[in-house]
Design a protein around this motif. Structure first.
Motif, PDB file in Angstrom:
ATOM      1  N   ASP A   1       0.823  -1.204   0.000  1.00 29.17           N
ATOM      2  CA  ASP A   1       0.000   0.000   0.000  1.00 29.17           C
ATOM      3  C   ASP A   1       0.862   1.262   0.000  1.00 29.17           C
ATOM      4  N   SER A   2       0.205   2.376  -0.120  1.00 29.79           N
ATOM      5  CA  SER A   2       0.899   3.652  -0.039  1.00 29.79           C
ATOM      6  C   SER A   2       1.275   3.948   1.409  1.00 29.79           C
ATOM      7  N   THR A   3       2.236   4.830   1.572  1.00 29.75           N
ATOM      8  CA  THR A   3       2.727   5.232   2.884  1.00 29.75           C
ATOM      9  C   THR A   3       2.828   6.752   2.928  1.00 29.75           C
ATOM     10  N   ASP A   4       2.498   7.327   4.056  1.00 28.67           N
ATOM     11  CA  ASP A   4       2.652   8.771   4.174  1.00 28.67           C
ATOM     12  C   ASP A   4       3.409   9.109   5.449  1.00 28.67           C
ATOM     13  N   VAL A   5       4.157  10.197   5.385  1.00 27.41           N
ATOM     14  CA  VAL A   5       4.892  10.714   6.539  1.00 27.41           C
ATOM     15  C   VAL A   5       4.624  12.210   6.619  1.00 27.41           C
ATOM     16  N   THR A   6       4.222  12.678   7.781  1.00 25.69           N
ATOM     17  CA  THR A   6       3.974  14.094   8.015  1.00 25.69           C
ATOM     18  C   THR A   6       4.762  14.516   9.247  1.00 25.69           C
ATOM     19  N   GLY A   7       5.369  15.691   9.182  1.00 29.27           N
ATOM     20  CA  GLY A   7       6.191  16.077  10.303  1.00 29.27           C
ATOM     21  C   GLY A   7       6.328  17.570  10.487  1.00 29.27           C
ATOM     22  N   LEU A   8       6.848  17.933  11.658  1.00 28.24           N
ATOM     23  CA  LEU A   8       7.118  19.316  12.035  1.00 28.24           C
ATOM     24  C   LEU A   8       8.556  19.402  12.518  1.00 28.24           C
ATOM     25  N   GLU A   9       9.301  20.365  11.985  1.00 26.82           N
ATOM     26  CA  GLU A   9      10.674  20.624  12.411  1.00 26.82           C
ATOM     27  C   GLU A   9      10.768  22.025  12.995  1.00 26.82           C
ATOM     28  N   VAL A  10      11.430  22.133  14.120  1.00 28.37           N
ATOM     29  CA  VAL A  10      11.722  23.429  14.722  1.00 28.37           C
ATOM     30  C   VAL A  10      13.215  23.471  15.015  1.00 28.37           C
ATOM     31  N   ALA A  11      13.910  24.470  14.492  1.00 27.94           N
ATOM     32  CA  ALA A  11      15.343  24.618  14.716  1.00 27.94           C
ATOM     33  C   ALA A  11      15.630  26.052  15.154  1.00 27.94           C
ATOM     34  N   PHE A  12      16.553  26.210  16.090  1.00 26.50           N
ATOM     35  CA  PHE A  12      16.878  27.549  16.566  1.00 26.50           C
ATOM     36  C   PHE A  12      18.358  27.628  16.927  1.00 26.50           C
ATOM     37  N   GLN A  13      18.893  28.825  16.934  1.00 25.89           N
ATOM     38  CA  GLN A  13      20.263  29.082  17.358  1.00 25.89           C
ATOM     39  C   GLN A  13      20.326  30.506  17.903  1.00 25.89           C
ATOM     40  N   MET A  14      21.045  30.678  19.015  1.00 32.73           N
ATOM     41  CA  MET A  14      21.155  32.014  19.602  1.00 32.73           C
ATOM     42  C   MET A  14      22.488  32.166  20.312  1.00 32.73           C
ATOM     43  N   ASP A  15      23.173  33.274  20.015  1.00 34.85           N
ATOM     44  CA  ASP A  15      24.324  33.699  20.795  1.00 34.85           C
ATOM     45  C   ASP A  15      23.852  34.692  21.842  1.00 34.85           C
ATOM     46  N   PHE A  16      24.276  34.501  23.084  1.00 36.51           N
ATOM     47  CA  PHE A  16      23.871  35.404  24.157  1.00 36.51           C
ATOM     48  C   PHE A  16      24.845  36.572  24.276  1.00 36.51           C
ATOM     49  N   ASP A  17      25.204  37.161  23.128  1.00 39.00           N
ATOM     50  CA  ASP A  17      26.178  38.238  23.141  1.00 39.00           C
ATOM     51  C   ASP A  17      25.614  39.538  23.705  1.00 39.00           C
ATOM     52  N   PHE A  18      24.322  39.578  23.970  1.00 34.84           N
ATOM     53  CA  PHE A  18      23.715  40.757  24.572  1.00 34.84           C
ATOM     54  C   PHE A  18      23.885  40.772  26.091  1.00 34.84           C
ATOM     55  N   LEU A  19      24.358  39.660  26.658  1.00 32.80           N
ATOM     56  CA  LEU A  19      24.570  39.593  28.100  1.00 32.80           C
ATOM     57  C   LEU A  19      25.901  40.226  28.478  1.00 32.80           C
ATOM     58  N   PRO A  20      26.055  40.661  29.716  1.00 32.30           N
ATOM     59  CA  PRO A  20      27.346  41.212  30.161  1.00 32.30           C
ATOM     60  C   PRO A  20      28.402  40.119  30.260  1.00 32.30           C
ATOM     61  N   GLU A  21      29.656  40.524  30.175  1.00 25.92           N
ATOM     62  CA  GLU A  21      30.736  39.546  30.339  1.00 25.92           C
ATOM     63  C   GLU A  21      30.655  38.907  31.724  1.00 25.92           C
ATOM     64  N   PRO A  22      31.012  37.643  31.872  1.00 26.90           N
ATOM     65  CA  PRO A  22      31.532  36.739  30.837  1.00 26.90           C
ATOM     66  C   PRO A  22      30.436  35.925  30.155  1.00 26.90           C
ATOM     67  N   PHE A  23      29.150  36.234  30.441  1.00 24.87           N
ATOM     68  CA  PHE A  23      28.054  35.424  29.923  1.00 24.87           C
ATOM     69  C   PHE A  23      27.789  35.673  28.433  1.00 24.87           C
ATOM     70  N   ASN A  24      28.393  36.728  27.882  1.00 25.78           N
ATOM     71  CA  ASN A  24      28.160  37.024  26.470  1.00 25.78           C
ATOM     72  C   ASN A  24      28.800  36.001  25.537  1.00 25.78           C
ATOM     73  N   TYR A  25      29.621  35.103  26.078  1.00 23.96           N
ATOM     74  CA  TYR A  25      30.235  34.067  25.241  1.00 23.96           C
ATOM     75  C   TYR A  25      29.391  32.794  25.179  1.00 23.96           C
ATOM     76  N   LEU A  26      28.252  32.829  25.863  1.00 23.17           N
ATOM     77  CA  LEU A  26      27.359  31.674  25.830  1.00 23.17           C
ATOM     78  C   LEU A  26      26.560  31.631  24.525  1.00 23.17           C
ATOM     79  N   GLY A  27      26.156  30.428  24.142  1.00 14.69           N
ATOM     80  CA  GLY A  27      25.274  30.257  22.996  1.00 14.69           C
ATOM     81  C   GLY A  27      24.553  28.929  23.079  1.00 14.69           C
ATOM     82  N   MET A  28      23.495  28.814  22.306  1.00 14.06           N
ATOM     83  CA  MET A  28      22.695  27.593  22.336  1.00 14.06           C
ATOM     84  C   MET A  28      22.084  27.347  20.972  1.00 14.06           C
ATOM     85  N   LEU A  29      22.025  26.105  20.580  1.00 12.40           N
ATOM     86  CA  LEU A  29      21.286  25.734  19.377  1.00 12.40           C
ATOM     87  C   LEU A  29      20.595  24.408  19.617  1.00 12.40           C
TER      88      LEU A  29
END
Length: 898
Positions: free
Chosen positions: A744-772
């Motif tokens: 038979d036929s097959t179907d796939v449905t999905g949702l992707e969420v991707a993000f990335q952020m540098d916390f360079d707006f924070l004061p030192e030394p936290f401005n070197y943090l980042g997350m993705l």
């Protein structure tokens, strides 16, 4: 004029062949200039720079695309390509011997993703040391374990299809790029060297890893050579069963001490009312020494402003030297299914349909000592040329050859037996069986030689490809692309086996016994494999020199595919109501001539058979991007694409049982998978952050499943001559045919969420943090057949939830990051015996990496992978088939660049 000295970003819109001439057109050049201007504002280096450049590539692509770039010359983000790819939204990986091996993309298994090396399709196969994960791979699943990551400086994952890509990857296409001399904007001599020591806490052994790269340019000519070598010792320790089977129990094999209701069910139940029992109940350990060698060479030459040439050479070699030890309930009086021999069940417990506790008397046990050596060699060479034919017409050509050969000349097993014992296995409140023995399993005097096996495997895959692409610029915002491709693919292989049973043979040689040589759940006696084999071979009854007479039925195959394809594509980059709109609209036509041949065991000998067929399709594609603001865009794609069946599904080889009127084989008449795909995404790109939300849907026709059907022999496609020796059957006789079919036929449905952020707006030394991070949620449905019943399941390879997160801290002088990768459970296909599906449990892997720049040229790194020592559990339905752990890896390294 063709810009020759291209940096990594100006390559972003390379031609379908993997070369770069199309970036010279005004449309693509404008996109490249835009990326370059944006990148010039980025002053960070290392991992942050890698993320920033990848973000710009994704933003400026027309289709859905993710890229991974080297952090610096000779520095790819992870030690393994598959483990780098798992950071890409929608990508999940499988692991073997502690390393990533194959990928699944957007809920579809490895067979649905094409992999190209420097623009040319390639296929590399290997094997697994654990039988439950499959032997030598007769599939189209690309094995990423062959190459050291240091050989590559970029990986692109194309999730949406366009007509300029050759067909074959419904899930997507992965492009692997090795380094080239003009990748960097700096001219002259450049180089890098790195050395690492890798320690595994389970082997308690350190191994080396080395990589070096040297590049130089002389005006319009450049040359680059890179070399990588690594050696890694791993141990997987655990438990496994052959399968779970609904078993019959003889009345005399169940003692009166067993609960009356349980005994009645075990003895008198029939059909699907019988209980499932675990077969063989092995405590096991798998040791592997993996050696990996890779060499690349690249030469670039621009004899004039209107002409340039690239020559790329790639060599890879992967060897796996394995030792496997097992202690199982698989002796002469075995507990491997039906209980009808001399063993006696004295106590038992049943939960649901499963025998979760069993205590036996009179059971014979078996140990297995296995030694195997497998090696894969990969060679590829490709030559591409870029030509400016007029001020509006550009041409790219590419010719390439690639070949991989897997050989396993040694696969020796020695079995020892100890008879008449009490044994129990308890699955209650445990993820794997808890075994108890009534004797000292380390006592050599309790064991005798039982059997010796030899095996040999070989698989070859070869591609010959030629393509030519044209780009005609209609004006500053519109262009027309068209091209032609010719591709020949060949694959062949065989498996050979021989064995000698020594039970009750007065002439059997004495085994050389020892205790298990690798860490295991419990020590026990095994035969010294090589020392015992020397004595066995001396008898003349068995030899490692196997020939065609030892071919295993159904394994000798040859498949050849000749494909020609042409495409046309309209590309635009304009504005509508002050909104920039860019996109491509294309159509690809291809035709494939397929020939499948192999050996068929008719019961009276082996016969060669051949099937041929031709098929073709028109594949439309549309990809559109609308920049609705400086930071936000909307992306849409719609396309049709195909994927071809796996090699083991297409093989003609098999068995034709004329007397019993059955056929077990592959199916050369299988139709290809055809899928219509749709996706849309909303994406935000800030100076130091990004967010992408994508929805995708794939509707696939003719999904392949295994099924037994009854057909008149004349409809099976096998020659009538096979029936000549048995007058009871004819062309109209009904045969039971077990083979893969288009379901038979097959179907796939999905949702992707991707993000990335540098916390360079924070004061030192936290401005070197980042997350993705990224999260993928997918759902799908296909139909499997179990004893004629239609069962609805998720498609093989689909995890309903997967996510990856990385937290990093990076200064110009030092940095660190920790990453987690989660994959929900997924099935791999039909289960064995009466089980409906086979699959893997959910896993979470946690990795750590840090660095310190001693000088501008010298860097020290420390890495730790699989920090939680995650277990890999395979299942049959809800039942454990194997459970193993491979330990943590720690790597300390130093690199130098100039």
């Amino acid at each position: 004029m063709i810009p020759f000295k291209l940096n990594k970003l100006s390559i972003l819109v390379g031609a379908v062949s993997g070369t770069f001439v199309l970036a010279s057109s005004p449309i693509h050049a404008a996109q490249s200039d835009k990326v370059q201007q944006e990148m010039e504002a980025i002053t960070v280096t290392g991992y942050r720079s890698n993320l920033a450049r990848s973000k710009e590539l994704k933003k400026n692509a027309i289709g859905s695309q993710d890229s991974i770039l080297a952090e610096d010359i000779g520095e790819f983000p992870d030690a393994n390509l598959a483990e780098s790819l798992q950071r890409v939204p929608g990508v999940s990986i499988s692991r073997d011997s502690g390393e990533g091996r194959q990928i699944s993309l957007r809920g579809l298994g490895p067979n649905f993703t094409r992999t190209r090396l420097n623009g040319m399709e390639a296929l590399f196969t290997s094997d697994s040391g654990i039988d439950q994960r499959g032997g030598a791979s007769r599939s189209r699943d690309f094995d990423f374990s062959i190459f050291a990551s240091e050989l590559f400086n970029r990986v692109d994952v194309y999730k949406s299809y366009d007509a300029s890509l050759d067909e074959g990857g419904i899930a997507g296409t992965v492009d692997l790029h090795t380094a080239k001399p003009f990748d960097n904007s700096e001219e002259g001599l450049q180089g890098a060297v790195s050395v690492k020591g890798i320690y595994n806490d389970r082997t308690e052994h350190s191994d080396p890893r080395f990589a070096g790269l040297l590049s130089n340019t002389w005006g319009n000519f450049g040359a680059l050579v890179s070399v990588a070598y690594s050696e890694v010792d791993t141990i997987e320790e655990g438990y496994h069963v052959w399968s779970w089977k609904q078993a019959s129990f003889g009345d005399d094999n169940v003692a009166d001490s067993v609960d009356g209701d349980i005994k009645n069910r075990l003895v008198n139940a029939t059909g699907n009312d019988r209980v499932f029992v675990s077969r063989a109940n092995n405590i096991a350990s798998w040791a592997n020494t993996r050696k990996r060698t890779g060499i690349t060479a690249a030469f670039q030459w621009q004899p004039s402003d209107a002409m340039s040439f690239d020559l790329d050479i790639l060599y890879g070699k992967l060897s796996n030297d394995r030792i496997e030890n097992q202690l199982s309930t698989a002796g002469t009086n075995a507990f491997t299914g039906d209980v009808t021999a001399n063993q006696l069940l004295v106590d038992a417990a049943i939960e649901g349909d499963d025998l979760v506790y069993a205590s036996f008397e009179g059971l014979d046990l078996r140990t297995e000592s296995k030694v195997s050596f497998g090696e894969t060699d990969f060679h590829q060479i490709s030559l591409s040329g870029n030509f400016e034919l007029t001020d509006k017409l550009y041409m790219t050509t590419m010719f390439g050859l690639s070949k991989s050969t897997f050989e396993q000349p040694i696969n020796d097993k020695v079995f020892s037996e100890s008879v008449d014992h009490a044994f129990s296995v308890d699955w209650r409140n445990a993820k794997y069986g808890q075994n108890t023995y009534d004797f000292d399993i380390t006592d050599i005097d309790q064991w005798a030689l039982m059997r010796t096996d030899v095996r040999e495997d070989e698989i070859s895959n070869e591609y010959n490809t030629y393509q030519v692409d044209f780009n005609y610029e209609l004006n500053d915002v519109h262009s027309f692309k068209f091209g032609l491709q010719s591709k020949n693919y060949q694959s062949d292989g065989f498996e050979r086996r021989d064995r000698v049973d020594w039970e009750n043979d007065p002439n059997s040689p004495e085994a050389v016994f020892q205790l298990t040589s690798i860490p295991i759940l419990h020590d026990y006696v095994i035969a010294d494999n090589q020392a015992t084999f020397e004595r066995v071979v001396a008898t003349g009854l068995i030899s490692r020199e196997l020939d065609a007479s030892h071919n295993r039925p159904g394994t000798v195959y040859q498949i050849e595919e000749d494909t020609i394809g042409v495409y046309a594509q309209y590309v635009w980059n304009t504005e509508i109501s002050n909104f920039p709109i860019r996109g491509n609209l294309g159509l690809r036509w291809y035709e494939t001539e397929q020939t499948s041949s192999g050996e068929v065991n008719t019961g009276t000998g082996f016969e060669q058979i051949e099937f041929s067929k031709t098929y073709s399709d028109l594949l439309p594609s549309l990809n559109v991007v609308a920049d609705i603001s400086d930071n936000w865009l909307v992306r849409f794609g719609a396309n049709r694409n195909i994927s071809r069946p796996n090699l083991n599904q297409l093989k003609a080889a098999g068995q034709v049982g004329v007397a019993d009127q059955f056929i077990s084989a592959g199916n050369p008449n299988l139709e290809r998978f055809v899928a219509d795909s749709f996706e849309t995404s909303f994406e935000f790109y800030g100076d130091s952050s990004s967010l992408a939300i994508a929805v995708f849907h794939k509707d696939m026709e003719s999904f392949i499943v295994q099924q037994s059907v009854t057909l008149p022999y004349e409809q099976t496609g096998y020659p009538l001559e096979f029936l000549d020796f048995d007058p009871r059957v004819n062309a109209q006789s009904e045969f039971t045919v077990s083979q893969p079919i288009n379901g038979d036929s097959t179907d796939v449905t999905g949702l992707e969420v991707a993000f990335q952020m540098d916390f360079d707006f924070l004061p030192e030394p936290f401005n070197y943090l980042g997350m993705l991070g990224n999260v993928t949620i997918a759902d799908g449905e296909t139909i499997l057949f179990n004893e004629g019943e239609r069962i609805s399941v998720t498609p093989p390879g689909l995890s309903e939830l997967s996510h990856n997160f990385t937290l990093y801290y990076e200064t110009p002088h030092w940095g660190m990051r920790v990453s987690s990768s989660y994959r929900d459970e997924y099935i791999t296909g039909e289960g064995s015996e009466q089980n409906i599906v086979a699959g893997y449990d959910e896993t979470t892997f946690v990795d750590f990496k840090s660095f310190m720049n001693i000088t501008e040229q010298v860097k020290i790194t420390f890495e730790a992978t699989n920090l939680t020592d995650e277990a890999i559990r395979q299942f049959l339905d809800h039942r454990t088939q194997s459970y193993s752990q491979s330990g943590r890896n720690f790597a300390l390294g130093m690199s130098y660049k100039f």
